[in-house]
Design a protein around this motif. Structure first.
Motif, PDB file in Angstrom:
ATOM      1  N   PHE A 201       0.808  -1.321   0.025  1.00  0.00           N
ATOM      2  CA  PHE A 201      -0.099   0.057  -0.017  1.00  0.00           C
ATOM      3  C   PHE A 201       1.023   1.093  -0.157  1.00  0.00           C
ATOM      4  N   VAL A 202       1.962   1.407  -0.614  1.00  0.00           N
ATOM      5  CA  VAL A 202       2.767   2.472  -0.708  1.00  0.00           C
ATOM      6  C   VAL A 202       2.254   3.183  -1.974  1.00  0.00           C
ATOM      7  N   PRO A 203       2.380   4.529  -2.089  1.00  0.00           N
ATOM      8  CA  PRO A 203       2.134   5.241  -2.912  1.00  0.00           C
ATOM      9  C   PRO A 203       2.500   4.900  -4.498  1.00  0.00           C
ATOM     10  N   GLU A 204       3.753   4.659  -4.370  1.00  0.00           N
ATOM     11  CA  GLU A 204       4.565   4.146  -5.800  1.00  0.00           C
ATOM     12  C   GLU A 204       3.930   2.921  -6.372  1.00  0.00           C
ATOM     13  N   ARG A 205       3.611   1.891  -5.552  1.00  0.00           N
ATOM     14  CA  ARG A 205       2.864   0.968  -6.078  1.00  0.00           C
ATOM     15  C   ARG A 205       1.264   1.098  -6.678  1.00  0.00           C
ATOM     16  N   LEU A 206       0.833   1.730  -5.512  1.00  0.00           N
ATOM     17  CA  LEU A 206      -0.594   2.116  -6.250  1.00  0.00           C
ATOM     18  C   LEU A 206      -0.880   2.740  -7.291  1.00  0.00           C
ATOM     19  N   LYS A 207      -0.057   3.715  -7.498  1.00  0.00           N
ATOM     20  CA  LYS A 207      -0.294   4.599  -8.763  1.00  0.00           C
ATOM     21  C   LYS A 207      -0.293   3.928 -10.013  1.00  0.00           C
ATOM     22  N   ASN A 208       0.094   2.584  -9.857  1.00  0.00           N
ATOM     23  CA  ASN A 208       0.031   1.816 -11.266  1.00  0.00           C
ATOM     24  C   ASN A 208      -0.890   0.609 -11.094  1.00  0.00           C
ATOM     25  N   ALA A 209      -1.857   0.812 -10.129  1.00  0.00           N
ATOM     26  CA  ALA A 209      -2.916  -0.207  -9.967  1.00  0.00           C
ATOM     27  C   ALA A 209      -4.427   0.233  -9.791  1.00  0.00           C
TER      28      ALA A 209
END
Length: 279
Positions: A201-209
């Motif tokens: 749930f870190v922003p870097e991962r979530l921005k691509n999901a």
């Protein structure tokens, strides 16, 4: 209740369009015993299910476009002698839906669950390769159909700390979750993982999901509720109709005080209206 809340409402047969604009239709379902705000009464436990049954019949018959549910006190239904684990499971059974998925929406997140209302001790044995593939299929299909996302991108969490640490902290991630993701990818689903839950749930991962799939209730929902509590919406995917609900419980201590926050229910109504045309 409407008079006490100062709301314009009349109890009518659903379909009666003689009411004034802004006055909601309310179909009466009688209680077994008069209610007392904030006090549970098992005699009225079956009343809750009677309302649900009426709503389900209406949706399946095309009378209604969606169901929006308020929180339910599961214990009073069980105390009435009816085994009941939650709205999600009950709706699935009554609608004869082969596989449903619980997903919460809010705070810019969509978080789905591989398992729902289970003791933590039962989670591991309730996760199978087959059930995860079915869950990912429902997620992919309903994100396309209901949310109009052309190619949903789904992040899948691991079960164990560090996704099992190469098997040293449990083998479920290697033996069950990773093969299920591979099966889903082979079927054309854009799923990736297993990703350790503490870094999913870190922003870097979530921005691509477009959605995250957590393995159990308290793995995924604390993050979403921190981001959106009071404005989050619970959506049941895999049903033949739209169903949304609030992101919180009954708050019996606030019943009748006028202090309850209706924000999540309002958001649930808005999202049901948004999703219903695509049903």
């Amino acid at each position: 209740m409407s008079a006490k809340a100062g709301l314009p409402a009349r109890i009518v047969a659903i379909g009666d369009r003689s009411l004034l604009q802004g006055c909601p239709d309310i179909e009466h379902v009688p209680l077994a015993r008069p209610r007392v705000p904030g006090r549970l009464d098992p005699a009225n436990g079956r009343y809750v299910l009677a309302i649900l049954d009426r709503a389900i019949r209406g949706c399946l018959a095309g009378e209604y476009d969606a169901i929006v549910t308020a929180p339910v006190q599961k214990s009073v239904i069980n105390d009435a002698g009816v085994p009941f684990t939650g709205h999600t499971e009950y709706l699935a059974e009554k609608a004869r839906a082969p596989h449903v998925v619980m997903m919460l929406v809010g705070g810019g997140l969509r978080v789905a669950l591989a398992t729902t209302h289970l003791p933590l001790s039962e989670v591991s044995r309730s996760i199978s390769r087959e059930s995860l593939v079915r869950t990912l299929r429902v997620l992919d299909q309903d994100l396309k159909k209901r949310f109009r996302i052309a190619k949903p991108r789904i992040l899948v969490s691991g079960l164990n700390p560090h996704s099992g640490e190469s098997g040293h902290l449990g083998r479920e991630d290697i033996d069950v979750i990773a093969p299920a993701i591979a099966d889903a990818v082979a079927a054309g689903i854009a799923a990736s993982g297993p990703i350790p839950a503490d870094t999913l749930f870190v922003p870097e991962r979530l921005k691509n999901a477009d959605c995250a799939l957590a393995m159990y209730h308290d793995q995924g929902l604390p993050v979403l509720k921190y981001a959106s509590f009071g404005r989050g919406v619970n959506v049941t995917l895999g049903l033949p109709f739209v169903r949304t609900s609030v992101d919180h419980g009954t708050a019996l201590d606030l019943a009748g005080t006028g202090k309850a926050d209706p924000g999540s229910l309002i958001e649930a109504l808005k999202l049901a209206i948004e999703l219903a045309p695509a049903a």
